[in-house]
Scaffold this motif. Structure first.
Motif, PDB file in Angstrom:
ATOM      1  N   UNK A 107       0.847  -1.200   0.000  1.00  0.00           N
ATOM      2  CA  UNK A 107       0.000   0.000   0.000  1.00  0.00           C
ATOM      3  C   UNK A 107       0.878   1.244   0.000  1.00  0.00           C
ATOM      4  N   UNK A 108       0.299   2.358  -0.451  1.00  0.00           N
ATOM      5  CA  UNK A 108       1.019   3.634  -0.410  1.00  0.00           C
ATOM      6  C   UNK A 108       0.684   4.267   0.941  1.00  0.00           C
ATOM      7  N   UNK A 109       1.674   4.331   1.796  1.00  0.00           N
ATOM      8  CA  UNK A 109       1.439   4.813   3.158  1.00  0.00           C
ATOM      9  C   UNK A 109       1.241   6.324   3.181  1.00  0.00           C
ATOM     10  N   UNK A 110       0.511   6.831   4.183  1.00  0.00           N
ATOM     11  CA  UNK A 110       0.301   8.293   4.276  1.00  0.00           C
ATOM     12  C   UNK A 110       1.608   9.076   4.339  1.00  0.00           C
ATOM     13  N   UNK A 111       2.633   8.506   5.007  1.00  0.00           N
ATOM     14  CA  UNK A 111       3.883   9.279   5.092  1.00  0.00           C
ATOM     15  C   UNK A 111       4.579   9.355   3.726  1.00  0.00           C
ATOM     16  N   UNK A 112       4.303   8.389   2.848  1.00  0.00           N
ATOM     17  CA  UNK A 112       4.832   8.478   1.480  1.00  0.00           C
ATOM     18  C   UNK A 112       4.160   9.642   0.751  1.00  0.00           C
ATOM     19  N   UNK A 113       2.853   9.787   0.984  1.00  0.00           N
ATOM     20  CA  UNK A 113       2.119  10.902   0.372  1.00  0.00           C
ATOM     21  C   UNK A 113       2.680  12.234   0.868  1.00  0.00           C
ATOM     22  N   UNK A 114       2.881  12.337   2.174  1.00  0.00           N
ATOM     23  CA  UNK A 114       3.411  13.581   2.759  1.00  0.00           C
ATOM     24  C   UNK A 114       4.791  13.890   2.180  1.00  0.00           C
ATOM     25  N   UNK A 115       5.642  12.853   2.110  1.00  0.00           N
ATOM     26  CA  UNK A 115       6.989  13.050   1.575  1.00  0.00           C
ATOM     27  C   UNK A 115       6.931  13.460   0.101  1.00  0.00           C
ATOM     28  N   UNK A 116       6.014  12.830  -0.644  1.00  0.00           N
ATOM     29  CA  UNK A 116       5.893  13.150  -2.074  1.00  0.00           C
ATOM     30  C   UNK A 116       5.459  14.602  -2.262  1.00  0.00           C
ATOM     31  N   UNK A 117       4.524  15.054  -1.439  1.00  0.00           N
ATOM     32  CA  UNK A 117       4.062  16.453  -1.546  1.00  0.00           C
ATOM     33  C   UNK A 117       5.216  17.405  -1.211  1.00  0.00           C
ATOM     34  N   UNK A 118       5.951  17.060  -0.153  1.00  0.00           N
ATOM     35  CA  UNK A 118       7.099  17.885   0.244  1.00  0.00           C
ATOM     36  C   UNK A 118       8.133  17.941  -0.895  1.00  0.00           C
ATOM     37  N   UNK A 119       8.446  16.783  -1.473  1.00  0.00           N
ATOM     38  CA  UNK A 119       9.433  16.743  -2.548  1.00  0.00           C
ATOM     39  C   UNK A 119       8.935  17.487  -3.785  1.00  0.00           C
ATOM     40  N   UNK A 120       7.624  17.424  -4.013  1.00  0.00           N
ATOM     41  CA  UNK A 120       7.049  18.155  -5.147  1.00  0.00           C
ATOM     42  C   UNK A 120       7.309  19.650  -4.997  1.00  0.00           C
ATOM     43  N   UNK A 121       7.071  20.141  -3.791  1.00  0.00           N
ATOM     44  CA  UNK A 121       7.284  21.577  -3.552  1.00  0.00           C
ATOM     45  C   UNK A 121       8.768  21.907  -3.696  1.00  0.00           C
ATOM     46  N   UNK A 122       9.628  21.057  -3.138  1.00  0.00           N
ATOM     47  CA  UNK A 122      11.078  21.319  -3.212  1.00  0.00           C
ATOM     48  C   UNK A 122      11.555  21.303  -4.665  1.00  0.00           C
ATOM     49  N   UNK A 123      11.138  20.270  -5.418  1.00  0.00           N
ATOM     50  CA  UNK A 123      11.565  20.183  -6.825  1.00  0.00           C
ATOM     51  C   UNK A 123      11.001  21.359  -7.620  1.00  0.00           C
ATOM     52  N   UNK A 124       9.740  21.703  -7.342  1.00  0.00           N
ATOM     53  CA  UNK A 124       9.130  22.844  -8.028  1.00  0.00           C
ATOM     54  C   UNK A 124       9.896  24.130  -7.765  1.00  0.00           C
ATOM     55  N   UNK A 125      10.242  24.350  -6.494  1.00  0.00           N
ATOM     56  CA  UNK A 125      10.969  25.582  -6.130  1.00  0.00           C
ATOM     57  C   UNK A 125      12.379  25.575  -6.724  1.00  0.00           C
ATOM     58  N   UNK A 126      13.083  24.441  -6.580  1.00  0.00           N
ATOM     59  CA  UNK A 126      14.451  24.374  -7.100  1.00  0.00           C
ATOM     60  C   UNK A 126      14.457  24.491  -8.620  1.00  0.00           C
ATOM     61  N   UNK A 127      13.470  23.844  -9.256  1.00  0.00           N
ATOM     62  CA  UNK A 127      13.388  23.884 -10.721  1.00  0.00           C
ATOM     63  C   UNK A 127      13.197  25.303 -11.239  1.00  0.00           C
ATOM     64  N   UNK A 128      12.408  26.096 -10.523  1.00  0.00           N
ATOM     65  CA  UNK A 128      12.157  27.469 -10.975  1.00  0.00           C
ATOM     66  C   UNK A 128      13.175  28.459 -10.449  1.00  0.00           C
ATOM     67  N   UNK A 129      13.991  28.023  -9.475  1.00  0.00           N
ATOM     68  CA  UNK A 129      14.890  28.971  -8.807  1.00  0.00           C
ATOM     69  C   UNK A 129      15.958  29.535  -9.740  1.00  0.00           C
ATOM     70  N   UNK A 130      16.504  28.685 -10.605  1.00  0.00           N
ATOM     71  CA  UNK A 130      17.600  29.139 -11.481  1.00  0.00           C
ATOM     72  C   UNK A 130      17.126  30.263 -12.414  1.00  0.00           C
ATOM     73  N   UNK A 131      16.052  30.031 -13.205  1.00  0.00           N
ATOM     74  CA  UNK A 131      15.580  31.133 -14.054  1.00  0.00           C
ATOM     75  C   UNK A 131      15.006  32.294 -13.250  1.00  0.00           C
ATOM     76  N   UNK A 132      14.437  31.995 -12.082  1.00  0.00           N
ATOM     77  CA  UNK A 132      13.861  33.073 -11.260  1.00  0.00           C
ATOM     78  C   UNK A 132      14.950  34.028 -10.790  1.00  0.00           C
ATOM     79  N   UNK A 133      16.057  33.477 -10.330  1.00  0.00           N
ATOM     80  CA  UNK A 133      17.159  34.325  -9.865  1.00  0.00           C
ATOM     81  C   UNK A 133      17.742  35.126 -11.018  1.00  0.00           C
TER      82      UNK A 133
END
Lengths: 389, 229
Positions: free
Chosen positions: A348-374
């Motif tokens: 099963x996909x555990x709730x903490x996997x969901x939480x980690x995935x959401x956290x990583x999504x935000x981190x990847x989203x921010x890091x991905x946009x950070x280079x052109x943003x800066x």
């Protein structure tokens, strides 16, 4: 009109590129969740194990049976409430693909020891009364379409019948599991039926029991009882190794070697690859939009807003992709439960996997946009308009 | 009366190939409120640099730029951006519309920097498009418009926030004569009827003739028309 709409228009201005990016993120996030879920599902059985249950096995090997007499002797060890036998049957249904867990056990005792094994009272009584009866997990019943009253023929591999016939067990009940330590892909039958058949010489195979499941009395330390049992048999005839149910479950996971670490590394590599992909996509987008940033700045938009546009776009692309990946991961749980069968029955996909995935999504989203943003924030309007001309 | 725009001893030097290139050298210029000024001169004479300086997109190396009595050099980059949003509208030669937005959305864009609500922003953007005669093209994307129409949308965007100053960098440079005349008619009307102060860079004598005053630059210095008419 809003900045959000501008982000959306920019993100969809190259639909093929955006779709491919979203798809790549979706696949990566699905893979991450899938790989992590294998590890957490294996681990969940360990974590869900009860602290008042211990397992006694041969100190030599799990494949070495314990003498039947040990059950009576261990029952007399101070602090022991009950002992049930559990013997690995290893039969096949129809052919080698029809493999699932089958155990001979003591019905009344194991049902008392494992309250998380949920069985309607009528089916419980029927199983206890029927020496050729068995109970099966709901997953197993669903997989093979078995119902109460059906007869399950099994080919004995460890315990072949001398007349080469199949063993036949009548389904008395279908259990469900209340916790991850008990899967729903197993068949339990009467240990005594197996032993009597061996006694009569109608089947061949090792006598005794694979392990003994011990329920410790309330208020007694399981470690003390384990030590007492192993001390009792330290001089033979067969030395024992008694450990908590959690440690016993963990041993099975450890038998997979470094698989959890290996899967974790693959998951991390997948995420790193997708992060680089996002940075690349956003950098290309930023290069194409230098002029647009110059226009926005000439209109009076502050540097921070120009940067925010890239961050929002990156988060949006990654967010949509990750949502699809997570939906796939959750949606595919029944499929993988069937596919993995007895290997990982409680996948099963555990709730903490969901939480980690959401956290990583935000981190990847921010890091991905950070280079052109800066880069965009630093770019002067005049320079942006000149370079974009 | 004090001029709306004042350039005092402005010097701007760029580095080109590591060598200093003096674009403006101690320039003085004053433009009164409501004036329509055309700025002419050969390429590299500093015309666009003056527009960028007055619009707060660039800063002088020496000297001061005062707009409405406010010294732009005293403003931080963030304050300058805010000031620009309130007081200046830019019109570029190549229109500089965002291709992913409709005409109406392009015009609405600078209004996002105002406290106006969504409905009010939309209403004001529609009004600006009506002024430039493009109310029937508001849902078109830039690529669906002619060059002249694109420039009129750009002008609508420049006036959407009702700024006092319009800075136009060769607004007719990419247009045919007919479209150029329409744009110049519009700029004249904005100056005359709406009191906009317009500073327009152009190479076109016919376009410059539509202005109330022509200033000429050469090698970073004014050669004609330095003060208000």
């Amino acid at each position: 009109m809003s900045l959000g709409r501008l982000v959306l228009r920019h993100a969809t201005s190259h639909p093929v590129r955006s779709l491919l990016t979203v798809a790549a993120v979706g696949v990566a996030m699905f893979l991450f969740c899938f790989l992590r879920s294998i590890v957490t599902s294996l681990d969940a059985a360990v974590k869900a194990s009860a602290s008042n249950r211990i397992v006694t096995a041969s100190a030599v090997s799990l494949f070495q049976s314990l003498p039947t007499a040990y059950r009576e002797q261990i029952r007399d060890v101070p602090g022991v409430q009950s002992v049930s036998r559990l013997t690995w049957f290893g039969g096949l249904y129809q052919d080698e693909s029809g493999f699932f867990g089958q155990f001979g056990t003591d019905p009344e005792v194991i049902l008392e020891q494992y309250p998380e094994l949920l069985l309607p009272p009528a089916e419980r009584a029927a199983w206890v009364a029927d020496r050729k009866g068995c109970i099966i997990g709901a997953g197993l019943a669903e997989k093979y379409g078995w119902r109460v009253g059906d007869e399950i023929p099994l080919i004995g591999t460890i315990y072949p019948r001398v007349d080469r016939a199949e063993w036949r067990f009548t389904v008395c009940g279908v259990y469900r599991s209340a916790k991850a330590n008990v899967d729903e892909m197993t068949l339990y039958f009467h240990w005594s039926y197996l032993d009597e058949t061996l006694e009569r010489g109608e089947a061949q195979g090792p006598r005794g029991t694979s392990v003994l499941l011990v329920r410790v009395q309330d208020g007694v330390r399981a470690e003390d009882v384990s030590a007492a049992i192993d001390a009792y048999y330290s001089g033979g005839p067969q030395r024992t190794r008694t450990q908590s149910e959690a440690a016993f479950q963990a041993d099975f996971v450890n038998m997979l070697g470094n698989l959890p670490t290996f899967l974790g590394m693959i998951g991390a590599a997948v995420l790193l690859a997708i992060l680089l992909g996002i940075v690349n996509t956003m950098t290309i987008s930023a290069r194409e939009r230098v002029r647009s940033m110059g226009i926005l700045k000439s209109l009076g938009f502050p540097d921070a807003v120009a940067a925010q546009l890239y961050l929002l776009e990156s988060i949006a692309l990654v967010g949509i992709g990750a949502t699809i990946g997570l939906a796939l991961a959750y949606g595919s749980v029944p499929f993988f439960r069937k596919l993995f069968g007895v290997q990982i029955p409680m996948y099963e996909v555990a709730p903490d996997t969901l939480v980690l995935a959401v956290f990583l999504t935000i981190v990847i989203g921010l890091l991905g946009g950070a280079v052109p943003a800066l880069a965009s924030a630093r770019l002067k309007a005049v320079e942006a308009l000149r370079r974009g001309a | 009366m004090r001029p709306l725009i004042e350039l005092e001893q402005v010097r701007r030097v760029y580095l080109k190939g590591g060598e200093p290139l003096v674009v403006l050298d101690g320039l003085d210029l004053a433009i009164g409120a409501g004036e329509f000024v055309a700025m002419m001169g050969p390429s590299g004479s500093g015309k666009s640099t003056i527009l960028n300086l007055v619009g707060g997109l660039d800063a002088p190396d020496e000297g001061r730029i005062l707009v409405g009595g406010e010294d732009l050099g005293a403003l931080s980059p963030a304050e300058l951006a805010e000031w620009r949003a309130r007081h200046v509208g830019f019109v570029f030669q190549s229109f500089n519309l965002l291709p992913v937005l409709t005409a109406l959305e392009n015009v609405e864009l600078p209004l996002l920097l105002t406290p106006l609500g969504k409905a009010a922003r939309r209403e004001q953007a529609r009004f600006a498009l009506e002024i430039v005669g493009l109310a029937d093209r508001m849902d078109h994307r830039p690529r669906q418009l002619s060059g002249g129409q694109e420039q009129r949308v750009a002008i609508a965007r420049a006036i959407a926030t009702d700024p006092a100053i319009l800075l136009c960098d060769e607004p007719t440079g990419d247009l045919d004569r007919h479209s150029a005349d329409q744009v110049l008619d519009l700029l004249e009307r904005l100056c005359r009827e709406h009191g906009k102060t317009i500073l327009m860079v152009t190479h076109d004598e016919a376009a410059a003739a539509r202005a109330g005053r022509i200033v000429r630059l050469d090698k970073g210095a004014l050669v004609a028309g330095s003060g208000p008419a």
